[in-house]
Write an enzyme that holds these catalytic residues in place. Structure first.
Site, short mmCIF file in Angstrom:
data_model
loop_
_atom_site.label_atom_id
_atom_site.label_comp_id
_atom_site.label_asym_id
_atom_site.label_seq_id
_atom_site.Cartn_x
_atom_site.Cartn_y
_atom_site.Cartn_z
N LYS A 185 19.94 -16.24 -13.89
CA LYS A 185 20.51 -16.70 -12.61
C LYS A 185 21.70 -15.79 -12.31
CE LYS A 185 22.30 -20.92 -10.38
NZ LYS A 185 22.66 -22.34 -10.57
N SER A 242 20.52 -25.58 -7.20
CA SER A 242 20.88 -24.25 -6.77
C SER A 242 20.12 -23.14 -7.52
CB SER A 242 22.38 -24.03 -6.99
OG SER A 242 22.68 -24.06 -8.38
N SER A 296 21.14 -28.81 -10.62
CA SER A 296 20.71 -27.47 -10.21
C SER A 296 19.67 -26.81 -11.11
CB SER A 296 21.91 -26.54 -10.09
OG SER A 296 22.58 -26.80 -8.88
#
Lengths: 95, 478, 483
Positions: free
Chosen positions: C76, C151, C175
């Site tokens: 990420k 997210s 997330s």
């Protein structure tokens, strides 16, 4: 709890965020609806409840007093917007 | 109207750790800009603070030294504001729960009395960087080497009633932190500096007046002058029917006045909250006890001991214990000398202090060590040399010419204590100056000094002064 | 190759069926072909990836390889990667080449994992749809009109689309779990403090926790094994031994007590999602587990208190982005205030600005007690609810999200509606517990995730519970209609 444009402008200034005049109203609306959601907290009586700052109630660990970092100025300043003579440059600071 | 001044000081003492309070960067003063600012000090994305054990230990030592409460649990908070020398946009500081709680310290007043000053709290925090205003095409340059240096902020109660008391208090703390070895006390480098909260009120009024905060005073003289100016300014303002505004002010040493800080015009809203990157600081008894064990003899106790043990007056004892190094030097000297504490005190506070002062040196840098000075004082004590000759020997010691005995021998400075030799010299002087002798005998008493001087000149200053006086008096009477 | 799991790829590499370089090229090709429509990646690091792959092959040849040497993953874009742009999905860090590696990145590298690139995310991890990214939204591989959740939507979509067998993520309020649910993959948010936060760009420090996505519980166990562990650089890192997560994966579930909080099955839960969840629970009953109803009485307060605590922390955490030392600086600042307000005003997107402002307001003088302190008190009550529940049951289960993936653009202008998408996940972060989401079915072609919540540091139990389910079902093996 509802926020007006003047309050939003004040908060934006405190947070150092430039918000266009045209956007203030929509921020005011959105922030007010978030505060409305948050106000649901008032439904519960928390008198006497100790606030919880951290999920794991551990104590701070202490580090030995040793210098472990060396000079990496060149690397760090390679990604800086404006430097001169090893200093970060900003518009004049007035004291 | 008669006015009373009310002062509280917030003293920032940089703790003399090797590394920063939350990072492993060095704290040494004077490095090239930003070469001692690591990823944590720069507030790079993703970095995290870890607390320096030594900074905590030093804060605890301070707390114990001022008989304060040492918090078993204290909390680091974030003080949020934007400023270019504050890389994260917040300063990590202790807010609601400081590590050192209520304590006190006593200061000596000019009239000989002492006064106890309350210390509200002392807390750990990180220092900010520096903004340099030299011209970079109308821009400021930011050096973050100082960012993250550990500070102990020591907050006094509003117990101080004059600029002199404020200075006495600041000096007292300056001595204490250096005794404890937790701060080098270097005020020019900003290691020890203060903010002064100053207000005035009509004498007899209980409520405090509105205060102004004078920021960043880094010398005792500036503290005194800034407070005096500020007190006068406030009194004049009030007497002219004005009001004092609560604000932050800066002292301009060139103009000798304070002015409102432009950058602090707006009321600050620091939005303090507990730093979620740090956990509560929990201290156990073992940690506190080990700090207690490490405490040296404190200045007040040492001063009292000097009075009791060495028979010194309070003033001398105060001067000699003003710094740990000076007191250590003095005690080493007395020990080497095997006594004579007053002779030792006179020399340390007299010739040695004067020479150090002239050369701009600290006691620790003295070219004459305690052992060498003891060697000199021994020769005064056993009358090998006179006090006057001793000054010459001291100068030679200072210039690195070896041990006192060697200097005395090489220069032939051994005192003449042989009565016959002194009498011969007196006779020679009297013979050479018949006119003066006649005048003296006719009643011109002050010529005595002339004869003493002449004999000393003839003996190159080596005649034992006491013997010379006695023998000369006898001869002149004859 | 791209359909194989991490465990299968590791076995293939070990057996010499293919090299890491071949595998890496295959996946890079796939990313090149498919990612333009998905937008799962912000940065693809093709060249360094091939170098790492070749290094892994050399290590293997020299007999120095570990269990996962040569297996490709993606990070990420919230994890700092030395020499590689680390944007956090924000314009303000668009030009930020990180000068250091996050602990997670370091550990992955040390294990020989090959980084293919940095995945898309909601700006500063603030969002539940990956639509607030400065780099444009990621699309759901199951339906390109749907969001992947957020997210960590880029990581979830990349794993779902078989662009990469595993990826890292972070979870502050759901997330990892919510995008895992919406993309039909397996995702684990460990106990707070289990994975180091050093080098993981902070959104809300007391809630953020790094974790992993894979297609199977077994793969997630392998990744967590690499990522977890004490880190002296993170004061909030837990100094607890890391168990062997694979060792207990296949333990039987007979006698397992599963708690079903009645608050997670009531109003607000989509009826079809509820059906799928019920079916998955029936499977657990067949596996020998006992299902009991429990209550988390303060569950309804999780979102309100979260939206005080997280914004408060973020308002402070994001103050460092000021245009002075790195990142975006506005053109021609007139003075210092202008430098700050325009760099930040232009550098941050609307949702980030909203949260910064809410947090600034909640912490400001006069409001602190009513908001921040109150939220922290509720946080304690929520934590107590979970402790009480987990004293009775081994694992708590329920839907990960109240609905399947929603359409792009559907909620992006209505923050409060968007926030409700995390209604079942947020409380877990407030309590600091581990939580996991596994695929358990579909509604109208969009995946449904089952959330399981365990006790502190009971990641091994969650992985075991997920693995047993995956051994008797094939939802996790279904392929999305992309590529």
């Amino acid at each position: 709890m509802s926020l007006g444009s003047a309050e939003v402008a004040k908060i934006a200034h405190l947070a150092r965020l430039a918000i266009g005049a045209a956007d203030i109203a929509s921020y005011a609306r959105n922030l007010s609806s978030i505060l409305e959601l948050v106000a649901q907290m008032n439904a519960v009586d928390t008198t006497g409840v100790e606030p919880l700052a951290h999920p794991l109630e551990m104590a701070q660990r202490l580090r030995p007093d040793e210098v472990s970092e060396s000079d990496r100025r060149e690397r760090f300043q390679a990604i800086a917007p404006s430097v001169e003579a090893g200093l970060y440059l900003v518009p004049q600071v007035i004291e | 109207m008669e006015w009373e001044t009310v002062i509280g000081l917030e003293i920032h003492a940089q703790l003399s750790t090797n590394s920063k309070i939350f990072s492993g960067a060095a704290t040494a003063y004077g490095a090239a800009p930003n070469t001692q600012a690591c990823a944590i000090d720069l507030g790079l994305p993703g970095v995290l603070p870890v607390l320096n054990r030594e900074a905590v230990r030093m804060a605890v030592m301070f707390g114990l030294a001022i008989e304060a409460g040492v918090a078993r649990r204290s909390v680091f908070a974030r003080k949020n504001y934007f400023y270019p020398d504050l890389p994260k946009g917040y300063q990590i500081s202790q807010y609601e729960l400081p590590v050192v709680q209520r304590g006190q310290i006593s200061i000596d007043l000019e009239d000989g009395d002492s006064k106890v000053i309350g210390i509200t709290r002392a807390h750990l925090e990180e220092d900010a960087g520096k903004s340099l205003h030299e011209d970079f095409h109308g821009l400021s340059g930011i050096d973050l080497n100082r960012a993250g240096t550990p500070l102990l902020e020591i907050v006094s109660e509003p117990d101080l009633r004059s600029s002199r008391e404020a200075v006495a208090y600041m000096k007292k703390l300056h001595t204490l932190v250096r005794y404890l070895g937790i701060c080098d006390g270097n005020m020019q480098e900003g290691s020890f500096r203060c903010d002064a909260n100053v207000s005035v009120r009509p004498k007899g009024q209980a409520a405090f007046g509105t205060r102004a905060e004078i920021k960043n005073l880094n010398s005792f003289r500036f503290v005194e002058r800034a407070i005096e100016f500020e007190v006068q300014r406030q009194i004049e303002l009030l007497e002219d029917g004005g009001t004092v505004v609560q604000e932050t002010r800066l002292y301009d040493p060139d103009k000798g006045e304070t002015r409102a800080m432009r950058s602090k015009e707006e009321a600050n809203d620091y939005r303090y909250f507990p730093d979620p990157d740090l956990l509560p600081l929990v201290l156990d008894e073992a940690f506190i006890e080990s700090a207690r064990t490490a405490l040296p003899e404190l200045p007040d106790a040492r001063k009292q001991r000097f009075i009791d043990q060495y028979g010194l007056g309070a003033y001398d004892a105060g001067v000699l214990t003003a710094s740990r190094e000076l007191a250590d030097y003095y005690e080493a000297l007395v020990e080497a000398l095997g006594g004579e504490p007053k002779l030792a005190a006179n020399w340390v506070m007299g010739d040695l202090a004067a020479a150090l002062n002239k050369a701009g040196l600290e006691i620790a840098q003295s070219p004459v060590g305690a052992d060498r000075l003891a060697g000199l004082l021994e020769r005064i004590q056993d009358r090998t040399i006179s006090g006057k000759i001793a000054k010459e020997v001291f100068e030679a010691l200072w210039n690195g010419e070896g041990e006192a005995d060697a200097i005395i021998a090489r220069r032939g400075l051994r005192q003449i204590t042989d009565t016959t030799a002194i009498e011969q010299a007196i006779d020679a002087v009297l013979r050479a100056n018949p006119e003066q002798l006649a005048q003296y005998r006719a009643g011109k008493d002050k010529l005595l000094g002339f004869f003493v001087g002449q004999v000393m000149k003839l003996t190159q200053g080596k005649a034992n002064p006491q013997q010379l006086n006695d023998l000369l008096a006898k001869k002149l009477k004859a | 190759m791209h359909t194989q799991t991490i465990a299968e790829l590791a076995a293939g590499l070990r057996a010499g069926d293919f090299s890491s370089e071949e595998l890496t090229r295959t996946l890079l090709d796939r990313i090149g072909r498919l990612d333009p429509q998905l937008n799962a990646f912000i940065t693809v690091t093709a060249e360094p990836a091939l170098e790492q792959a070749r290094a892994a092959d050399r290590r293997r040849a020299a007999g120095e390889s570990g269990a996962l040497t040569g297996v490709p993953i993606a990070h990420k874009d919230i994890f700092c990667t030395l020499g590689v742009r680390t944007s956090c999905g924000s314009r303000i860090l668009d030009n930020f080449i990180a000068p250091y590696d996050a602990t997670v990145v370091e550990k992955c590298q040390a294990a020989g994992l090959v980084m293919l690139g940095k995945t898309n995310m909601d700006e500063f991890a603030m969002g539940s749809s990956t639509e607030t990214s400065y780099y444009g939204p990621t699309r759901n591989p199951w339906d390109l009109n749907a969001v992947p959740g957020g997210s960590s939507g880029g990581s979830a979509a990349a794993v779902a689309a078989r662009l990469v067998p595993g990826a890292t993520g972070t979870d502050t309020g759901g997330s990892i779990r919510q995008p895992a649910s919406l993309c039909g993959v397996t995702g684990l948010k460990p106990t707070y403090g289990r994975v180091s936060r050093w080098g993981m760009i902070a959104y809300a420090s007391s809630l953020d926790q790094g974790g992993a996505f894979g297609r199977t519980a077994e793969d997630v166990a392998l990744l967590l094994q690499v990522m977890a562990g004490f880190d002296p650089r993170d004061s909030t890192s837990a100094d607890q031994p890391v168990p062997d997560y694979s060792a207990t994966l296949n333990d039987p579930l007979a006698g397992l007590k599963i708690g079903l909080p009645r608050e997670y099955f009531g109003e607000g839960l989509d009826a079809q999602v509820a059906e799928v969840i019920e079916e998955s629970l029936a499977e657990y009953r067949r596996l020998g587990a006992e299902l009991v109803e429990i209550s988390l009485p303060n569950a309804g307060l999780a979102i309100p208190s979260y939206y005080v605590i997280a914004p408060a922390e973020c308002s402070s955490n994001l103050a460092r982005f000021d245009g002075v030392r790195y990142g975006y600086r506005c053109e021609n600042p007139q003075d210092l205030l202008d430098l700050y307000t325009r760099s930040r005003g232009e550098g941050f997107g609307a949702e980030v600005k909203r949260r910064i402002m809410i947090g600034t307001y909640a912490l400001s003088a006069g409001y602190y007690d009513a908001y921040y302190l109150k939220a922290q008190q509720i946080r304690r009550l929520i934590g107590q609810d979970f402790r009480a529940a987990l004293a009775q049951v081994d694992v708590i289960m329920g839907p990960t999200s109240p609905t399947v993936a929603f359409d792009l653009g559907e909620k992006v202008d209505d923050p409060v509606t968007m926030y409700l998408s995390d209604i079942y996940t947020i409380a877990v972060n407030l309590a600091g517990l581990p939580g996991m989401s596994i695929p358990v079915g579909f509604v109208d072609g969009r995946p449904v995730g089952l959330q399981s919540i365990g006790n502190y540091f009971a990641e091994a139990k969650l992985l075991n519970v997920a693995q047993r389910y995956q051994q008797v079902t094939d939802w996790h093996r279904r392929l999305p209609p992309v590529g």
